[in-house]
Scaffold this motif. Sequence first.
Motif, PDB file in Angstrom:
ATOM      1  N   SER A  73       0.829  -1.207   0.000  1.00  0.00           N
ATOM      2  CA  SER A  73       0.000   0.000   0.000  1.00  0.00           C
ATOM      3  C   SER A  73       0.866   1.261   0.000  1.00  0.00           C
ATOM      4  O   SER A  73       0.604   2.219  -0.741  1.00  0.00           O
ATOM      5  N   VAL A  74       1.899   1.265   0.818  1.00  0.00           N
ATOM      6  CA  VAL A  74       2.754   2.449   0.911  1.00  0.00           C
ATOM      7  C   VAL A  74       3.562   2.626  -0.393  1.00  0.00           C
ATOM      8  O   VAL A  74       3.803   3.758  -0.830  1.00  0.00           O
ATOM      9  N   GLY A  75       3.924   1.502  -1.022  1.00  0.00           N
ATOM     10  CA  GLY A  75       4.617   1.586  -2.316  1.00  0.00           C
ATOM     11  C   GLY A  75       3.736   2.279  -3.354  1.00  0.00           C
ATOM     12  O   GLY A  75       4.200   3.136  -4.116  1.00  0.00           O
ATOM     13  N   ILE A  76       2.459   1.917  -3.363  1.00  0.00           N
ATOM     14  CA  ILE A  76       1.527   2.532  -4.327  1.00  0.00           C
ATOM     15  C   ILE A  76       1.365   4.026  -4.014  1.00  0.00           C
ATOM     16  O   ILE A  76       1.434   4.878  -4.909  1.00  0.00           O
ATOM     17  N   ALA A  77       1.184   4.358  -2.742  1.00  0.00           N
ATOM     18  CA  ALA A  77       1.020   5.770  -2.354  1.00  0.00           C
ATOM     19  C   ALA A  77       2.262   6.582  -2.723  1.00  0.00           C
ATOM     20  O   ALA A  77       2.163   7.725  -3.189  1.00  0.00           O
ATOM     21  N   THR A  78       3.428   5.979  -2.549  1.00  0.00           N
ATOM     22  CA  THR A  78       4.670   6.679  -2.878  1.00  0.00           C
ATOM     23  C   THR A  78       4.769   6.914  -4.392  1.00  0.00           C
ATOM     24  O   THR A  78       5.217   7.975  -4.834  1.00  0.00           O
TER      25      THR A  78
END
Length: 221
Positions: A149-154
């Motif tokens: 999820s954080v990879g996508i947000a980044t």
Amino acid sequence: MKHKLVPISNIRNFDNKTMELRSKQFYEDIKQRRTVRDFAEKSVSKSIINNCILSAGTAPSGANMQPWHFAISGRSDIRKTIRENAEKEEKEFYERKASREWLKALEPLGTNYSKPFLETAPYLICIFVKNYGLLTDGSRVKHYYATESVGIATGILITALHNAGLATLTHTPSPMKFLNKIFKRPDNERPFLLLVTGFADKGAKIPDIEKFPLEKISTTI
Ligand SMILES: Cc1cc2nc3c(=O)[nH]c(=O)nc-3n(C[C@H](O)[C@H](O)[C@H](O)COP(=O)(O)O)c2cc1C
């Protein structure tokens, strides 16, 4: 909690020609994004950074847990402290920890332990992954697919900053735990990466690298 469904407020319905054009235009623009390592000492409005963070916050996430935190600093004393800490870790990495194979992979980029951009760029954004959530009574809330999820947000954040006209550098000093202390972030959060952002310096140079063609990065069955 009972679920509540509402109608989609904006169903997109472009015709095919418009979609062809939009997808091509987006590609033409995003392919100009490059990692920059020489930043100008030019300020950026904080509201622009905030808009980009809001864009990142629209990302999908496992069970909508939104397991991210974006810690931002434009303060010169904080940037100096981050540079000092990062260079200490990076010196260790380049001179002792990195395998020969890793150093070879980094060779075309011409990087080394010196990180002046951490002080010249106007903003540093440290993205943290919340491994688990914390309720006010101290109990833990499980987060699903937090790293994904954080990879996508980044990715959305990098795209939003590029779209706004800003350059970025994805930086991963290793290890990054020192960033918790500097940004005063709790133990359930883990630094994901440090995004350096601002304007590319006039004389900035970038490695002459290429992106793989469609045939190499995709298959259709
Ligand atoms: C997870 C991740 C970590 C990275 N860490 C660093 C880094 O610590 N230092 C650096 O100079 N570049 C770093 N980069 C940037 C890559 O070297 C760069 O994205 C790659 O060479 C491709 O170049 P481009 O971004 O210009 O397309 C990182 C990129 C990613 C995605």
